[in-house]
Scaffold this active site. Structure first.
Site, short mmCIF file in Angstrom:
data_model
loop_
_atom_site.label_atom_id
_atom_site.label_comp_id
_atom_site.label_asym_id
_atom_site.label_seq_id
_atom_site.Cartn_x
_atom_site.Cartn_y
_atom_site.Cartn_z
N CYS A 137 32.70 42.54 34.97
CA CYS A 137 32.60 41.43 34.37
C CYS A 137 33.04 39.98 35.25
O CYS A 137 34.34 39.82 35.67
CB CYS A 137 33.64 41.32 33.04
SG CYS A 137 33.52 39.88 32.19
N CYS A 140 34.81 37.24 33.86
CA CYS A 140 36.31 37.56 33.53
C CYS A 140 37.06 37.42 34.87
O CYS A 140 38.24 36.74 34.83
CB CYS A 140 36.38 38.91 32.86
SG CYS A 140 35.18 39.42 31.65
N ASP A 141 36.72 38.00 35.96
CA ASP A 141 37.23 38.33 37.11
C ASP A 141 36.79 37.30 38.29
O ASP A 141 37.50 37.33 39.23
CB ASP A 141 37.36 39.82 37.44
CG ASP A 141 37.86 40.63 36.38
OD1 ASP A 141 38.65 40.03 35.56
OD2 ASP A 141 37.29 41.75 36.26
#
Length: 313
Positions: A137, A140-141
């Site tokens: 992701c 997300c990261d």
């Protein structure tokens, strides 16, 4: 006796639904799953380390810790949680019937929040460097300090792969988009965006076959040319999979309307499925946004809709 609301799944969608349903005195019962979809109870958030985009945590919060807080809040307001996986359902009549191992459960309404699981490559080194350089992701990261200013790689050829490469280019010094064919599946506009981006380089006809690194994390990947099988090594500080997700909907096949990739179809703007009294929230029905906060929002919708539906039945 049938439970008023049974929630299947335990990510942000399931727990938000539980909190709302519990506060509405519906005494929800949650089956949080035991390694369902190959992921611990709490869902995909448990596979990520630092969550920096969930409101209320300016310093960021560990994904597993965040799901623990969700769980504590659900329990505090009166949710009963079973660490079991629902293995079979019968939505053909009411009350609905669900089975967990040998247990038979009756429910007046059901909220499905079983999520989706990111596809992995299962290459050598993946387990070692998962969340230490390898992620599924980018949204997300990608902004985490370990990836900033580094050369990064994205695997995939669809719209989401190009989107992830674009997103990572904001933080990386360079992004390699690695695709096993010589053309992308992505839409024309997305392809154009990738090809014209000064920081993105597309590597055609390449497969990633191994991840390598040191104590502190990933440092390089091994590529194999899909045509001549020549191998090469590429130095990168991060590797992102954008090869799709699998929604956890196997047990609902034949009962709920699913789209061509297995996601539960809901009435636009709602969490209603094709069966009255059965609602779906989070990544199990959302293949566009796939964020903890959007999942939580749809969990709230599902609980409010279930409450309203129960009042009329």
């Amino acid at each position: 006796m049938a439970h008023k609301v049974v929630i299947i799944g335990s990510g942000p969608a399931g727990h938000t639904a539980a909190i709302y349903a519990a506060r509405a005195n519906l005494n929800p019962v949650m089956y949080e799953g035991f390694m369902a979809g190959g992921v611990a109870a709490g869902g995909q958030l448990t596979t990520t380390t630092e969550v920096e985009n969930f409101p209320g945590f300016p310093e960021g919060i560990d994904g597993t810790k965040l799901t623990q807080l969700f769980r504590e809040q659900s329990v505090k307001y009166g949710t009963t949680i079973h660490t079991q996986t629902i293995t079979k359902v019968d939505f053909s009549k009411r009350p609905f019937v669900l089975w967990s191992d040998d247990e038979r459960i009756e429910a007046e309404s059901v909220i499905i929040a079983t999520g989706a699981t990111a596809k992995r490559m299962h290459i050598p080194g993946e387990e070692t460097f998962w969340q230490r350089g390898i992620s599924a992701c980018a949204v997300c990261d990608g902004a985490l300090p370990i990836f900033r200013g580094k050369e990064l790689a994205v695997i995939g050829g669809g719209d989401s792969a190009v989107e992830e490469a674009n997103h990572l280019a904001k933080f990386a010094s360079k992004v390699y988009l690695i695709h096993r064919r010589d053309t992308l599946r992505a839409s024309q506009i997305m392809q154009k965006r990738a090809m014209e981006h000064p920081k993105i380089e597309i590597l055609w006809n390449q497969n990633v076959i191994e991840a390598k690194g040191e104590q502190q994390g990933l440092t390089s990947i091994v590529l194999e040319n899909t045509q001549n099988k020549n191998q090469s090594q590429l130095s990168v500080g991060g590797l992102f999979y954008a090869i799709g997700h699998v929604p956890n909907t196997e047990i609902f096949k034949g009962q709920l309307d699913l789209d061509e990739t297995g996601y539960i179809k809901t009435v636009p703007g709602t969490t209603q499925t094709n069966i009255e009294g059965v609602f779906a929230a989070g990544d199990v029905q959302d293949k566009i946004y796939r964020q903890a906060i959007t999942a939580a929002g749809s969990g709230c919708m599902a609980a409010l809709e279930a409450e309203r539906w129960l009042e009329g039945h």
